[in-house]
Design a protein around this motif. Structure first.
Motif, PDB file in Angstrom:
ATOM      1  N   ILE A 188       7.056 -24.802  -0.020  1.00  0.00           N
ATOM      2  CA  ILE A 188       7.640 -23.362  -0.139  1.00  0.00           C
ATOM      3  C   ILE A 188       6.610 -22.359   0.520  1.00  0.00           C
ATOM      4  CG2 ILE A 188       7.147 -22.485  -2.303  1.00  0.00           C
ATOM      5  CD1 ILE A 188      10.300 -21.575  -0.414  1.00  0.00           C
ATOM      6  N   TYR A 189       5.349 -22.770   0.091  1.00  0.00           N
ATOM      7  CA  TYR A 189       4.221 -22.025   0.506  1.00  0.00           C
ATOM      8  C   TYR A 189       4.146 -21.932   1.885  1.00  0.00           C
ATOM      9  CZ  TYR A 189       1.685 -21.436  -3.852  1.00  0.00           C
ATOM     10  OH  TYR A 189       1.170 -20.895  -5.192  1.00  0.00           O
ATOM     11  N   TYR A 190       4.592 -22.862   2.760  1.00  0.00           N
ATOM     12  CA  TYR A 190       4.336 -22.559   4.220  1.00  0.00           C
ATOM     13  C   TYR A 190       5.372 -21.350   4.804  1.00  0.00           C
ATOM     14  CZ  TYR A 190       1.759 -27.045   4.264  1.00  0.00           C
ATOM     15  OH  TYR A 190       0.904 -28.052   4.037  1.00  0.00           O
ATOM     16  N   LEU A 191       6.363 -20.906   4.014  1.00  0.00           N
ATOM     17  CA  LEU A 191       6.861 -19.735   4.324  1.00  0.00           C
ATOM     18  C   LEU A 191       5.739 -18.552   4.660  1.00  0.00           C
ATOM     19  CD1 LEU A 191      10.189 -19.800   2.373  1.00  0.00           C
ATOM     20  CD2 LEU A 191       9.718 -20.388   4.763  1.00  0.00           C
ATOM     21  N   LEU A 192       4.692 -18.673   3.707  1.00  0.00           N
ATOM     22  CA  LEU A 192       3.700 -17.323   3.662  1.00  0.00           C
ATOM     23  C   LEU A 192       2.784 -17.649   5.136  1.00  0.00           C
ATOM     24  CD1 LEU A 192       3.217 -17.163  -0.149  1.00  0.00           C
ATOM     25  CD2 LEU A 192       4.775 -16.145   1.226  1.00  0.00           C
ATOM     26  N   LEU A 193       2.483 -18.956   5.435  1.00  0.00           N
ATOM     27  CA  LEU A 193       1.461 -19.211   6.316  1.00  0.00           C
ATOM     28  C   LEU A 193       1.563 -18.347   7.545  1.00  0.00           C
ATOM     29  CD1 LEU A 193      -0.643 -21.242   7.136  1.00  0.00           C
ATOM     30  CD2 LEU A 193       1.055 -22.752   7.970  1.00  0.00           C
ATOM     31  N   PRO A 194       2.607 -17.939   8.277  1.00  0.00           N
ATOM     32  CA  PRO A 194       2.380 -17.199   9.533  1.00  0.00           C
ATOM     33  C   PRO A 194       1.812 -15.765   9.194  1.00  0.00           C
ATOM     34  CG  PRO A 194       4.739 -17.926   9.290  1.00  0.00           C
ATOM     35  CD  PRO A 194       4.129 -18.378   8.085  1.00  0.00           C
ATOM     36  N   ILE A 195       1.815 -15.202   8.236  1.00  0.00           N
ATOM     37  CA  ILE A 195       1.333 -13.965   7.847  1.00  0.00           C
ATOM     38  C   ILE A 195      -0.278 -14.122   7.360  1.00  0.00           C
ATOM     39  CG2 ILE A 195       1.142 -11.866   6.287  1.00  0.00           C
ATOM     40  CD1 ILE A 195       3.953 -11.888   6.000  1.00  0.00           C
ATOM     41  N   TYR A 196      -0.438 -15.290   6.707  1.00  0.00           N
ATOM     42  CA  TYR A 196      -1.847 -15.651   6.297  1.00  0.00           C
ATOM     43  C   TYR A 196      -2.742 -16.243   7.323  1.00  0.00           C
ATOM     44  CZ  TYR A 196      -5.507 -17.964   3.794  1.00  0.00           C
ATOM     45  OH  TYR A 196      -6.831 -18.300   3.188  1.00  0.00           O
TER      46      TYR A 196
ATOM     47  N   LEU B 153      -2.820 -13.281   0.047  1.00  0.00           N
ATOM     48  CA  LEU B 153      -1.761 -14.166  -0.928  1.00  0.00           C
ATOM     49  C   LEU B 153      -1.187 -13.480  -2.158  1.00  0.00           C
ATOM     50  CD1 LEU B 153      -3.651 -17.313  -0.797  1.00  0.00           C
ATOM     51  CD2 LEU B 153      -1.695 -16.828   0.630  1.00  0.00           C
ATOM     52  N   GLN B 154      -2.244 -12.489  -2.641  1.00  0.00           N
ATOM     53  CA  GLN B 154      -1.703 -11.481  -3.701  1.00  0.00           C
ATOM     54  C   GLN B 154      -0.872 -10.618  -3.531  1.00  0.00           C
ATOM     55  OE1 GLN B 154      -2.989 -13.400  -6.381  1.00  0.00           O
ATOM     56  NE2 GLN B 154      -3.993 -11.851  -7.471  1.00  0.00           N
ATOM     57  N   ILE B 155      -1.067 -10.075  -2.295  1.00  0.00           N
ATOM     58  CA  ILE B 155       0.258  -9.028  -1.893  1.00  0.00           C
ATOM     59  C   ILE B 155       1.386  -9.744  -1.510  1.00  0.00           C
ATOM     60  CG2 ILE B 155       0.735  -7.392   0.266  1.00  0.00           C
ATOM     61  CD1 ILE B 155      -2.531  -6.831   0.180  1.00  0.00           C
ATOM     62  N   LEU B 156       1.331 -10.896  -0.784  1.00  0.00           N
ATOM     63  CA  LEU B 156       2.502 -11.547  -0.540  1.00  0.00           C
ATOM     64  C   LEU B 156       3.364 -11.956  -1.715  1.00  0.00           C
ATOM     65  CD1 LEU B 156       1.349 -13.877   2.419  1.00  0.00           C
ATOM     66  CD2 LEU B 156       2.982 -11.758   2.575  1.00  0.00           C
ATOM     67  N   GLN B 157       2.501 -12.516  -2.668  1.00  0.00           N
ATOM     68  CA  GLN B 157       3.175 -12.992  -3.995  1.00  0.00           C
ATOM     69  C   GLN B 157       3.737 -11.603  -4.694  1.00  0.00           C
ATOM     70  OE1 GLN B 157       1.491 -15.631  -7.654  1.00  0.00           O
ATOM     71  NE2 GLN B 157       0.477 -13.590  -7.487  1.00  0.00           N
ATOM     72  N   ALA B 158       3.223 -10.456  -4.719  1.00  0.00           N
ATOM     73  CA  ALA B 158       4.065  -9.521  -5.157  1.00  0.00           C
ATOM     74  C   ALA B 158       5.334  -9.077  -4.332  1.00  0.00           C
ATOM     75  CB  ALA B 158       2.852  -8.292  -5.159  1.00  0.00           C
ATOM     76  N   ALA B 159       5.132  -9.134  -2.984  1.00  0.00           N
ATOM     77  CA  ALA B 159       6.166  -9.024  -2.201  1.00  0.00           C
ATOM     78  C   ALA B 159       7.352 -10.016  -2.348  1.00  0.00           C
ATOM     79  CB  ALA B 159       5.818  -8.896  -0.614  1.00  0.00           C
ATOM     80  N   VAL B 160       7.099 -11.105  -2.633  1.00  0.00           N
ATOM     81  CA  VAL B 160       8.090 -12.274  -2.892  1.00  0.00           C
ATOM     82  C   VAL B 160       9.002 -11.930  -4.252  1.00  0.00           C
ATOM     83  CG1 VAL B 160       8.461 -14.721  -3.445  1.00  0.00           C
ATOM     84  CG2 VAL B 160       7.134 -14.032  -1.555  1.00  0.00           C
ATOM     85  N   LEU B 161       8.097 -11.340  -5.253  1.00  0.00           N
ATOM     86  CA  LEU B 161       8.580 -11.169  -6.431  1.00  0.00           C
ATOM     87  C   LEU B 161       9.585  -9.842  -6.461  1.00  0.00           C
ATOM     88  CD1 LEU B 161       5.985 -11.955  -9.511  1.00  0.00           C
ATOM     89  CD2 LEU B 161       8.370 -12.636  -9.315  1.00  0.00           C
TER      90      LEU B 161
ATOM     91  N   PHE C 252       8.337 -17.654  -6.417  1.00  0.00           N
ATOM     92  CA  PHE C 252       9.675 -17.679  -5.505  1.00  0.00           C
ATOM     93  C   PHE C 252      10.711 -18.148  -6.287  1.00  0.00           C
ATOM     94  CE2 PHE C 252       6.020 -18.895  -2.531  1.00  0.00           C
ATOM     95  CZ  PHE C 252       6.583 -18.371  -1.492  1.00  0.00           C
ATOM     96  N   LEU C 253      10.711 -18.244  -7.795  1.00  0.00           N
ATOM     97  CA  LEU C 253      11.959 -18.822  -8.464  1.00  0.00           C
ATOM     98  C   LEU C 253      12.763 -17.700  -8.694  1.00  0.00           C
ATOM     99  CD1 LEU C 253      10.371 -21.382 -10.963  1.00  0.00           C
ATOM    100  CD2 LEU C 253      12.044 -21.979  -8.790  1.00  0.00           C
TER     101      LEU C 253
END
Length: 243
Positions: free
Chosen positions: A103-111, A120-128, A175-176
């Motif tokens: 599932i982490y590969y969904l964040l790869l384009p932005i990273y 990664l910290q910002i993306l984690q907050a956005a996902v939540l 992601f859960l």
């Protein structure tokens, strides 16, 4: 040229140079080139229609591009493009040595565009935070008012056990919550594509996430089995309501 066209062209050049960086050793050249390109285009735009707000906006964007050109890209030769981490155990290792989390590969384009830990910290907050989207739709499906839905979403975002994980490190469990909310929404709407996609993505979080989908599937199975008998006898109806 208009300012929107300048910004769009600058964005496209950024994507192009970032893509080329994977095939050629451009290093600082590919970054620093964006600032003069934007300078020329913004000068053309200001010459066609000058205004102080646009001028100040161009100056801020140019400053950001210069800073990005100097500091913004990690071009170290030791980059492996593997999911290496120091968060899992007491040293550097692959995340897949601990959990299988495609599932982490969904964040790869932005990273790839912004390869820093802060991304990664910002993306984690956005996902939540995206959990409020399926939660809002669930509330609407069950007849809640806009005020009730807003209150429910606010409770979720302020719940310490939910939002506290964004204060440190990075974890695939972010992601859960949104995926399970989408799964419940698909079930509530009896929408097979949404249900199947949410279940599939939940399985991609890590190997033990299958427990969530298994329990939900078991609940649906029991509910389906008892539903035909709910109208046959009072006791079966009460069992169905309890389930």
């Amino acid at each position: 040229m208009s300012l929107p066209r300048v910004l769009l062209l600058t964005f496209l050049v950024t994507l192009l140079l970032s893509f080329l960086a994977h095939f050629a050793d451009l290093k600082k050249a590919e970054r620093l080139s964006m600032a003069p390109i934007f300078l020329v285009l913004s000068a053309a735009s200001l010459r066609a229609s000058f205004s102080w707000p646009v001028f100040l906006a161009c100056c801020l964007i140019l400053l950001a591009l210069i800073l990005y050109g100097i500091y913004g890209w990690n071009s170290l030769d030791e980059r492996t493009d593997l999911p290496m981490t120091t968060l899992e155990r007491d040293g550097l290792l692959s995340h897949f040595s601990v959990h299988v989390s495609p599932i982490y590969y969904l964040l790869l384009p932005i990273y790839l565009l912004f390869p820093t830990p802060a991304t990664l910290q910002i993306l984690q907050a956005a996902v939540l935070a995206s959990s409020v989207i399926p939660l809002w739709k669930l509330g609407k499906h069950h007849g809640l008012s806009n005020l009730q839905q807003m209150f429910l979403c606010l409770l979720l975002l302020l719940y310490p056990a939910f939002s506290g994980g964004t204060a440190y490190d990075l974890h695939e469990n972010c992601f859960l919550a949104p995926l399970l909310f989408w799964l419940f929404y698909g079930i509530a709407r009896q929408n097979v594509p949404i249900t199947a996609l949410a279940a599939f993505l939940t399985l991609m979080v890590k190997e033990d996430a299958a427990v969530y989908t298994a329990v939900i599937a078991l609940w649906l199975t029991v509910k389906t089995i008892y539903r035909p008998y709910s109208a046959a006898a009072p006791w079966t109806a009460s069992v169905h309501q309890t389930l």
